[in-house]
Design a protein around this motif. Structure first.
Motif, PDB file in Angstrom:
ATOM      1  N   ILE A  14      27.304  28.263  23.254  1.00  0.00           N
ATOM      2  CA  ILE A  14      26.960  28.403  21.855  1.00  0.00           C
ATOM      3  C   ILE A  14      26.029  27.428  21.166  1.00  0.00           C
ATOM      4  CG2 ILE A  14      27.649  28.753  19.281  1.00  0.00           C
ATOM      5  CD1 ILE A  14      30.161  30.218  20.412  1.00  0.00           C
ATOM      6  N   LEU A  15      26.408  26.079  21.665  1.00  0.00           N
ATOM      7  CA  LEU A  15      25.481  24.969  21.024  1.00  0.00           C
ATOM      8  C   LEU A  15      24.367  25.055  21.589  1.00  0.00           C
ATOM      9  CD1 LEU A  15      28.354  22.251  20.742  1.00  0.00           C
ATOM     10  CD2 LEU A  15      27.245  23.608  18.816  1.00  0.00           C
ATOM     11  N   ASP A  16      24.260  25.120  23.216  1.00  0.00           N
ATOM     12  CA  ASP A  16      22.923  25.023  24.067  1.00  0.00           C
ATOM     13  C   ASP A  16      22.031  26.193  23.391  1.00  0.00           C
ATOM     14  OD1 ASP A  16      23.820  22.979  25.288  1.00  0.00           O
ATOM     15  OD2 ASP A  16      24.731  24.194  27.210  1.00  0.00           O
ATOM     16  N   LYS A  17      22.541  27.462  23.164  1.00  0.00           N
ATOM     17  CA  LYS A  17      21.638  28.482  22.780  1.00  0.00           C
ATOM     18  C   LYS A  17      21.283  28.367  21.316  1.00  0.00           C
ATOM     19  CE  LYS A  17      20.231  32.567  23.450  1.00  0.00           C
ATOM     20  NZ  LYS A  17      19.250  33.064  24.548  1.00  0.00           N
ATOM     21  N   ASP A  18      21.964  27.693  20.555  1.00  0.00           N
ATOM     22  CA  ASP A  18      21.323  26.974  18.946  1.00  0.00           C
ATOM     23  C   ASP A  18      20.309  26.155  19.210  1.00  0.00           C
ATOM     24  OD1 ASP A  18      21.411  26.544  16.509  1.00  0.00           O
ATOM     25  OD2 ASP A  18      22.712  24.810  16.556  1.00  0.00           O
ATOM     26  N   VAL A  19      20.580  25.199  20.509  1.00  0.00           N
ATOM     27  CA  VAL A  19      19.223  24.190  20.661  1.00  0.00           C
ATOM     28  C   VAL A  19      18.101  25.137  20.952  1.00  0.00           C
ATOM     29  CG1 VAL A  19      18.470  22.368  21.880  1.00  0.00           C
ATOM     30  CG2 VAL A  19      20.833  22.257  21.155  1.00  0.00           C
ATOM     31  N   GLU A  20      18.310  26.067  21.783  1.00  0.00           N
ATOM     32  CA  GLU A  20      17.068  26.833  22.407  1.00  0.00           C
ATOM     33  C   GLU A  20      16.376  27.673  21.120  1.00  0.00           C
ATOM     34  OE1 GLU A  20      16.343  30.609  25.184  1.00  0.00           O
ATOM     35  OE2 GLU A  20      18.097  29.461  25.458  1.00  0.00           O
ATOM     36  N   ILE A  21      17.268  28.269  20.242  1.00  0.00           N
ATOM     37  CA  ILE A  21      16.660  28.984  19.190  1.00  0.00           C
ATOM     38  C   ILE A  21      16.054  28.270  18.057  1.00  0.00           C
ATOM     39  CG2 ILE A  21      17.432  30.572  17.231  1.00  0.00           C
ATOM     40  CD1 ILE A  21      19.513  31.595  19.166  1.00  0.00           C
ATOM     41  N   THR A  22      16.626  26.880  17.991  1.00  0.00           N
ATOM     42  CA  THR A  22      16.116  26.019  16.979  1.00  0.00           C
ATOM     43  C   THR A  22      14.778  25.685  17.473  1.00  0.00           C
ATOM     44  OG1 THR A  22      18.193  25.343  16.312  1.00  0.00           O
ATOM     45  CG2 THR A  22      16.136  23.889  15.757  1.00  0.00           C
ATOM     46  N   LYS A  23      14.521  25.430  18.749  1.00  0.00           N
ATOM     47  CA  LYS A  23      13.368  24.762  19.474  1.00  0.00           C
ATOM     48  C   LYS A  23      12.389  26.063  18.994  1.00  0.00           C
ATOM     49  CE  LYS A  23      11.270  23.146  23.526  1.00  0.00           C
ATOM     50  NZ  LYS A  23      11.289  22.592  25.056  1.00  0.00           N
ATOM     51  N   HIS A  24      12.663  27.266  19.436  1.00  0.00           N
ATOM     52  CA  HIS A  24      11.769  28.418  19.358  1.00  0.00           C
ATOM     53  C   HIS A  24      11.245  28.756  17.871  1.00  0.00           C
ATOM     54  CE1 HIS A  24      11.849  29.363  23.493  1.00  0.00           C
ATOM     55  NE2 HIS A  24      13.007  29.779  23.266  1.00  0.00           N
ATOM     56  N   PHE A  25      12.289  28.609  17.086  1.00  0.00           N
ATOM     57  CA  PHE A  25      11.985  28.343  15.475  1.00  0.00           C
ATOM     58  C   PHE A  25      11.024  27.646  15.037  1.00  0.00           C
ATOM     59  CE2 PHE A  25      12.793  27.405  11.029  1.00  0.00           C
ATOM     60  CZ  PHE A  25      12.691  28.631  10.469  1.00  0.00           C
ATOM     61  N   TYR A  26      11.129  26.197  15.590  1.00  0.00           N
ATOM     62  CA  TYR A  26      10.025  25.322  15.197  1.00  0.00           C
ATOM     63  C   TYR A  26       8.836  25.460  15.703  1.00  0.00           C
ATOM     64  CZ  TYR A  26       8.176  20.625  14.781  1.00  0.00           C
ATOM     65  OH  TYR A  26       7.338  19.547  14.577  1.00  0.00           O
ATOM     66  N   VAL A  27       8.734  25.825  16.898  1.00  0.00           N
ATOM     67  CA  VAL A  27       7.589  26.009  17.545  1.00  0.00           C
ATOM     68  C   VAL A  27       6.719  27.269  16.800  1.00  0.00           C
ATOM     69  CG1 VAL A  27       6.346  27.063  19.700  1.00  0.00           C
ATOM     70  CG2 VAL A  27       8.238  24.995  19.778  1.00  0.00           C
ATOM     71  N   LEU A  28       7.495  28.259  16.386  1.00  0.00           N
ATOM     72  CA  LEU A  28       6.840  29.385  15.831  1.00  0.00           C
ATOM     73  C   LEU A  28       6.382  29.069  14.377  1.00  0.00           C
ATOM     74  CD1 LEU A  28       6.378  32.492  15.306  1.00  0.00           C
ATOM     75  CD2 LEU A  28       8.359  32.649  14.830  1.00  0.00           C
ATOM     76  N   ALA A  29       7.287  28.317  13.818  1.00  0.00           N
ATOM     77  CA  ALA A  29       6.672  28.015  12.430  1.00  0.00           C
ATOM     78  C   ALA A  29       5.602  26.759  12.398  1.00  0.00           C
ATOM     79  CB  ALA A  29       7.989  26.964  11.707  1.00  0.00           C
ATOM     80  N   ASN A  30       5.479  25.968  13.513  1.00  0.00           N
ATOM     81  CA  ASN A  30       4.240  25.065  13.532  1.00  0.00           C
ATOM     82  C   ASN A  30       3.106  25.846  13.829  1.00  0.00           C
ATOM     83  OD1 ASN A  30       3.515  22.395  13.619  1.00  0.00           O
ATOM     84  ND2 ASN A  30       3.367  22.597  15.938  1.00  0.00           N
ATOM     85  N   LYS A  31       3.035  27.287  14.457  1.00  0.00           N
ATOM     86  CA  LYS A  31       1.874  27.828  14.941  1.00  0.00           C
ATOM     87  C   LYS A  31       1.315  28.503  13.319  1.00  0.00           C
ATOM     88  CE  LYS A  31       2.924  29.233  19.544  1.00  0.00           C
ATOM     89  NZ  LYS A  31       3.410  30.306  20.507  1.00  0.00           N
ATOM     90  N   ILE A  32       2.488  28.785  12.616  1.00  0.00           N
ATOM     91  CA  ILE A  32       1.876  29.110  11.319  1.00  0.00           C
ATOM     92  C   ILE A  32       1.464  28.255  10.424  1.00  0.00           C
ATOM     93  CG2 ILE A  32       2.968  30.462   9.012  1.00  0.00           C
ATOM     94  CD1 ILE A  32       4.765  31.935  11.131  1.00  0.00           C
ATOM     95  N   VAL A 156      15.646  25.095   4.995  1.00  0.00           N
ATOM     96  CA  VAL A 156      14.648  25.376   5.741  1.00  0.00           C
ATOM     97  C   VAL A 156      13.899  23.831   6.417  1.00  0.00           C
ATOM     98  CG1 VAL A 156      12.401  26.232   6.413  1.00  0.00           C
ATOM     99  CG2 VAL A 156      14.044  27.518   5.141  1.00  0.00           C
ATOM    100  N   SER A 157      13.763  23.163   5.436  1.00  0.00           N
ATOM    101  CA  SER A 157      13.224  21.884   5.829  1.00  0.00           C
ATOM    102  C   SER A 157      14.132  20.911   6.776  1.00  0.00           C
ATOM    103  CB  SER A 157      12.806  20.900   4.426  1.00  0.00           C
ATOM    104  OG  SER A 157      13.868  20.472   4.021  1.00  0.00           O
ATOM    105  N   ARG A 158      15.426  21.145   6.792  1.00  0.00           N
ATOM    106  CA  ARG A 158      16.229  20.382   7.834  1.00  0.00           C
ATOM    107  C   ARG A 158      15.896  20.677   9.130  1.00  0.00           C
ATOM    108  NH1 ARG A 158      16.540  16.365   5.671  1.00  0.00           N
ATOM    109  NH2 ARG A 158      18.586  15.568   6.724  1.00  0.00           N
ATOM    110  N   VAL A 159      15.776  21.937   9.381  1.00  0.00           N
ATOM    111  CA  VAL A 159      15.297  22.440  10.523  1.00  0.00           C
ATOM    112  C   VAL A 159      13.702  21.791  11.064  1.00  0.00           C
ATOM    113  CG1 VAL A 159      14.806  24.238  12.224  1.00  0.00           C
ATOM    114  CG2 VAL A 159      16.741  24.275  10.679  1.00  0.00           C
ATOM    115  N   LEU A 160      12.664  22.026   9.966  1.00  0.00           N
ATOM    116  CA  LEU A 160      11.549  21.644  10.230  1.00  0.00           C
ATOM    117  C   LEU A 160      11.074  20.166  10.266  1.00  0.00           C
ATOM    118  CD1 LEU A 160       9.677  24.406   8.185  1.00  0.00           C
ATOM    119  CD2 LEU A 160      10.349  24.564  10.495  1.00  0.00           C
ATOM    120  N   LEU A 161      12.095  19.423   9.836  1.00  0.00           N
ATOM    121  CA  LEU A 161      12.086  18.104   9.845  1.00  0.00           C
ATOM    122  C   LEU A 161      12.623  17.714  11.045  1.00  0.00           C
ATOM    123  CD1 LEU A 161      10.605  15.854   8.388  1.00  0.00           C
ATOM    124  CD2 LEU A 161      12.774  15.649   6.931  1.00  0.00           C
ATOM    125  N   ARG A 162      13.177  18.284  12.010  1.00  0.00           N
ATOM    126  CA  ARG A 162      13.927  17.838  13.033  1.00  0.00           C
ATOM    127  C   ARG A 162      15.266  17.351  12.941  1.00  0.00           C
ATOM    128  NH1 ARG A 162      10.036  19.214  17.002  1.00  0.00           N
ATOM    129  NH2 ARG A 162      11.570  19.875  18.507  1.00  0.00           N
TER     130      ARG A 162
END
Length: 212
Positions: A14-32, A156-162
Protein backbone atom coordinates in the motif's frame (compact mmCIF):
# COMPACT_ATOMS: atom_id res chain seq x y z
CA UNK A 1 21.04 -2.34 18.71
CA UNK A 2 17.33 -3.09 18.33
CA UNK A 3 16.41 -4.92 15.12
CA UNK A 4 14.87 -2.83 12.39
CA UNK A 5 11.09 -3.08 12.45
CA UNK A 6 9.80 -4.87 9.36
CA UNK A 7 6.73 -3.55 7.59
CA UNK A 8 4.12 -6.24 6.87
CA UNK A 9 4.05 -7.05 3.11
CA UNK A 10 0.44 -5.92 2.67
CA UNK A 11 1.12 -2.52 4.25
CA UNK A 12 4.38 -2.15 2.32
CA UNK A 13 2.48 -2.75 -0.91
CA UNK A 14 0.00 0.00 0.00
CA UNK A 15 2.80 2.41 0.93
CA UNK A 16 4.69 1.70 -2.30
CA UNK A 17 1.53 2.32 -4.32
CA UNK A 18 0.99 5.54 -2.37
CA UNK A 19 4.49 6.72 -3.31
CA UNK A 20 3.79 5.93 -6.96
CA UNK A 21 0.40 7.69 -7.03
CA UNK A 22 1.82 10.71 -5.18
CA UNK A 23 4.59 11.01 -7.78
CA UNK A 24 2.08 10.88 -10.64
CA UNK A 25 -0.10 13.47 -8.92
CA UNK A 26 2.88 15.84 -8.52
CA UNK A 27 3.96 15.39 -12.15
CA UNK A 28 0.43 16.03 -13.41
CA UNK A 29 0.06 19.13 -11.23
CA UNK A 30 3.43 20.41 -12.42
CA UNK A 31 2.24 20.18 -16.03
CA UNK A 32 -0.78 22.32 -15.22
CA UNK A 33 0.98 24.86 -12.98
CA UNK A 34 4.78 25.40 -12.75
CA UNK A 35 5.11 24.39 -9.09
CA UNK A 36 8.54 25.96 -8.58
CA UNK A 37 6.93 29.36 -9.07
CA UNK A 38 4.39 28.57 -6.35
CA UNK A 39 6.92 27.54 -3.71
CA UNK A 40 6.74 30.82 -1.80
CA UNK A 41 2.95 30.54 -1.68
CA UNK A 42 3.16 26.93 -0.48
CA UNK A 43 5.65 27.85 2.24
CA UNK A 44 3.34 30.64 3.36
CA UNK A 45 0.56 28.08 3.73
CA UNK A 46 2.98 25.84 5.63
CA UNK A 47 3.77 28.56 8.16
CA UNK A 48 0.09 29.55 8.43
CA UNK A 49 -0.77 26.08 9.77
CA UNK A 50 2.35 25.13 11.70
CA UNK A 51 1.77 24.14 15.34
CA UNK A 52 4.20 26.60 16.94
CA UNK A 53 2.80 29.77 15.27
CA UNK A 54 -0.74 28.57 16.00
CA UNK A 55 -0.04 28.02 19.68
CA UNK A 56 1.87 31.31 20.00
CA UNK A 57 -0.86 33.26 18.22
CA UNK A 58 -3.71 31.63 20.15
CA UNK A 59 -2.09 32.13 23.56
CA UNK A 60 -1.47 35.80 22.73
CA UNK A 61 -5.03 36.16 21.44
CA UNK A 62 -6.43 34.54 24.59
CA UNK A 63 -4.31 36.76 26.85
CA UNK A 64 -4.81 40.08 25.06
CA UNK A 65 -8.51 39.82 24.15
CA UNK A 66 -10.02 39.38 27.60
CA UNK A 67 -13.66 39.53 26.57
CA UNK A 68 -15.59 37.07 28.82
CA UNK A 69 -17.76 36.12 25.84
CA UNK A 70 -14.67 34.71 24.07
CA UNK A 71 -13.25 32.66 26.95
CA UNK A 72 -15.12 29.44 26.18
CA UNK A 73 -14.10 29.53 22.51
CA UNK A 74 -10.47 30.36 23.37
CA UNK A 75 -10.11 27.56 25.94
CA UNK A 76 -11.73 24.95 23.71
CA UNK A 77 -9.53 25.86 20.75
CA UNK A 78 -6.44 25.51 22.96
CA UNK A 79 -7.71 22.11 24.10
CA UNK A 80 -8.27 21.04 20.50
CA UNK A 81 -4.84 22.22 19.36
CA UNK A 82 -3.27 20.30 22.26
CA UNK A 83 -5.17 17.13 21.35
CA UNK A 84 -4.09 17.53 17.73
CA UNK A 85 -0.40 17.81 18.60
CA UNK A 86 -0.57 14.84 21.01
CA UNK A 87 -2.36 12.56 18.54
CA UNK A 88 -0.10 13.50 15.63
CA UNK A 89 3.09 13.10 17.70
CA UNK A 90 2.00 9.70 19.02
CA UNK A 91 0.99 8.32 15.61
CA UNK A 92 4.14 9.64 13.92
CA UNK A 93 6.35 8.17 16.64
CA UNK A 94 4.59 4.83 16.26
CA UNK A 95 4.42 4.58 12.45
CA UNK A 96 7.76 6.30 11.72
CA UNK A 97 7.10 6.67 8.01
CA UNK A 98 9.83 8.63 6.28
CA UNK A 99 9.00 11.79 4.38
CA UNK A 100 9.17 11.75 0.55
CA UNK A 101 12.69 11.44 -0.83
CA UNK A 102 12.18 14.72 -2.72
CA UNK A 103 11.49 16.65 0.49
CA UNK A 104 14.09 19.43 0.87
CA UNK A 105 14.51 22.69 2.74
CA UNK A 106 12.22 21.49 5.52
CA UNK A 107 13.54 23.33 8.58
CA UNK A 108 10.10 23.18 10.23
CA UNK A 109 9.95 19.41 9.97
CA UNK A 110 13.20 18.43 11.61
CA UNK A 111 12.15 18.47 15.26
CA UNK A 112 11.08 15.40 17.22
CA UNK A 113 8.32 13.29 15.61
CA UNK A 114 8.01 15.88 12.82
CA UNK A 115 10.84 14.12 11.00
CA UNK A 116 8.23 11.47 10.17
CA UNK A 117 5.52 11.78 7.56
CA UNK A 118 2.38 9.89 8.63
CA UNK A 119 -0.04 11.52 9.27
CA UNK A 120 0.22 15.10 8.03
CA UNK A 121 0.01 17.36 11.07
CA UNK A 122 -0.68 20.38 8.88
CA UNK A 123 -3.65 18.61 7.27
CA UNK A 124 -5.07 17.45 10.61
CA UNK A 125 -4.68 20.93 12.13
CA UNK A 126 -6.22 22.71 9.13
CA UNK A 127 -9.18 20.33 9.12
CA UNK A 128 -9.66 20.56 12.88
CA UNK A 129 -9.58 24.39 12.83
CA UNK A 130 -12.07 24.39 9.96
CA UNK A 131 -14.30 21.87 11.79
CA UNK A 132 -14.13 24.04 14.91
CA UNK A 133 -15.20 27.22 13.12
CA UNK A 134 -17.83 25.45 11.03
CA UNK A 135 -19.56 23.35 13.71
CA UNK A 136 -18.34 24.03 17.26
CA UNK A 137 -18.05 27.82 17.14
CA UNK A 138 -19.49 28.73 13.73
CA UNK A 139 -18.12 31.76 11.96
CA UNK A 140 -20.22 34.07 9.85
CA UNK A 141 -21.42 32.47 6.61
CA UNK A 142 -19.42 35.12 4.76
CA UNK A 143 -16.17 33.90 6.36
CA UNK A 144 -16.73 30.16 6.08
CA UNK A 145 -15.76 29.91 2.37
CA UNK A 146 -12.41 31.53 3.16
CA UNK A 147 -11.49 29.07 5.91
CA UNK A 148 -12.60 26.11 3.76
CA UNK A 149 -10.43 27.38 0.88
CA UNK A 150 -7.47 27.85 3.24
CA UNK A 151 -7.92 24.33 4.61
CA UNK A 152 -8.06 22.77 1.12
CA UNK A 153 -5.02 24.78 -0.01
CA UNK A 154 -2.98 23.68 3.03
CA UNK A 155 -3.82 20.01 2.45
CA UNK A 156 -2.99 20.05 -1.27
CA UNK A 157 0.18 22.10 -0.74
CA UNK A 158 1.62 19.41 1.56
CA UNK A 159 1.87 17.10 -1.44
CA UNK A 160 2.90 19.77 -3.95
CA UNK A 161 5.65 20.97 -1.61
CA UNK A 162 6.87 17.33 -1.42
CA UNK A 163 6.44 17.24 2.37
CA UNK A 164 3.97 14.33 2.37
CA UNK A 165 2.55 11.45 0.39
CA UNK A 166 -1.14 11.50 -0.48
CA UNK A 167 -1.97 8.88 2.14
CA UNK A 168 -0.36 11.04 4.85
CA UNK A 169 -2.66 13.92 3.94
CA UNK A 170 -5.76 11.71 3.77
CA UNK A 171 -4.90 10.34 7.23
CA UNK A 172 -4.45 13.91 8.48
CA UNK A 173 -7.89 14.87 7.15
CA UNK A 174 -9.49 11.90 8.90
CA UNK A 175 -7.62 12.67 12.13
CA UNK A 176 -8.61 16.35 12.04
CA UNK A 177 -12.29 15.42 11.75
CA UNK A 178 -11.91 12.87 14.56
CA UNK A 179 -10.37 15.50 16.85
CA UNK A 180 -13.21 17.87 16.01
CA UNK A 181 -15.78 15.22 16.91
CA UNK A 182 -13.87 14.31 20.08
CA UNK A 183 -13.71 17.94 21.14
CA UNK A 184 -17.46 18.17 20.54
CA UNK A 185 -17.86 15.50 23.23
CA UNK A 186 -15.30 17.05 25.58
CA UNK A 187 -16.37 20.66 24.93
CA UNK A 188 -15.65 22.76 28.02
CA UNK A 189 -18.61 24.71 29.39
CA UNK A 190 -18.53 28.48 29.74
CA UNK A 191 -18.35 28.33 33.56
CA UNK A 192 -15.52 25.80 33.51
CA UNK A 193 -13.63 27.79 30.88
CA UNK A 194 -13.82 30.93 33.04
CA UNK A 195 -12.74 28.96 36.11
CA UNK A 196 -9.73 27.61 34.21
CA UNK A 197 -8.81 31.07 32.98
CA UNK A 198 -8.96 32.53 36.47
CA UNK A 199 -6.65 29.78 37.69
CA UNK A 200 -4.18 30.82 35.00
CA UNK A 201 -4.46 34.51 35.76
CA UNK A 202 -6.29 36.43 38.48
CA UNK A 203 -6.37 39.44 36.17
CA UNK A 204 -8.08 37.69 33.27
CA UNK A 205 -11.62 38.09 34.57
CA UNK A 206 -11.01 40.64 37.30
CA UNK A 207 -14.21 41.43 39.17
CA UNK A 208 -16.11 38.54 37.60
CA UNK A 209 -17.94 35.75 39.37
CA UNK A 210 -14.87 33.53 39.15
CA UNK A 211 -12.27 36.03 40.32
CA UNK A 212 -10.12 34.78 43.21
Amino acid sequence: MAPKREVPPAIKKILDKDVEITKHFYVLANKIIPLDKCKTYFKGLEISCHGIPWFAFWICFTWLFNDPSLIQMQINMLLGLTLDILFVAFIKAYTRRRRPAANTDDALGQIGPDVFSFPSGHASRAVFVTFFFMWLHPLSLLLQPFIITWCAAVCVSRVLLRRHHLLDVVAGIVLGNFIGLLLGVLYVSDDTAKWLMNNLSDEKLDGGDFHV
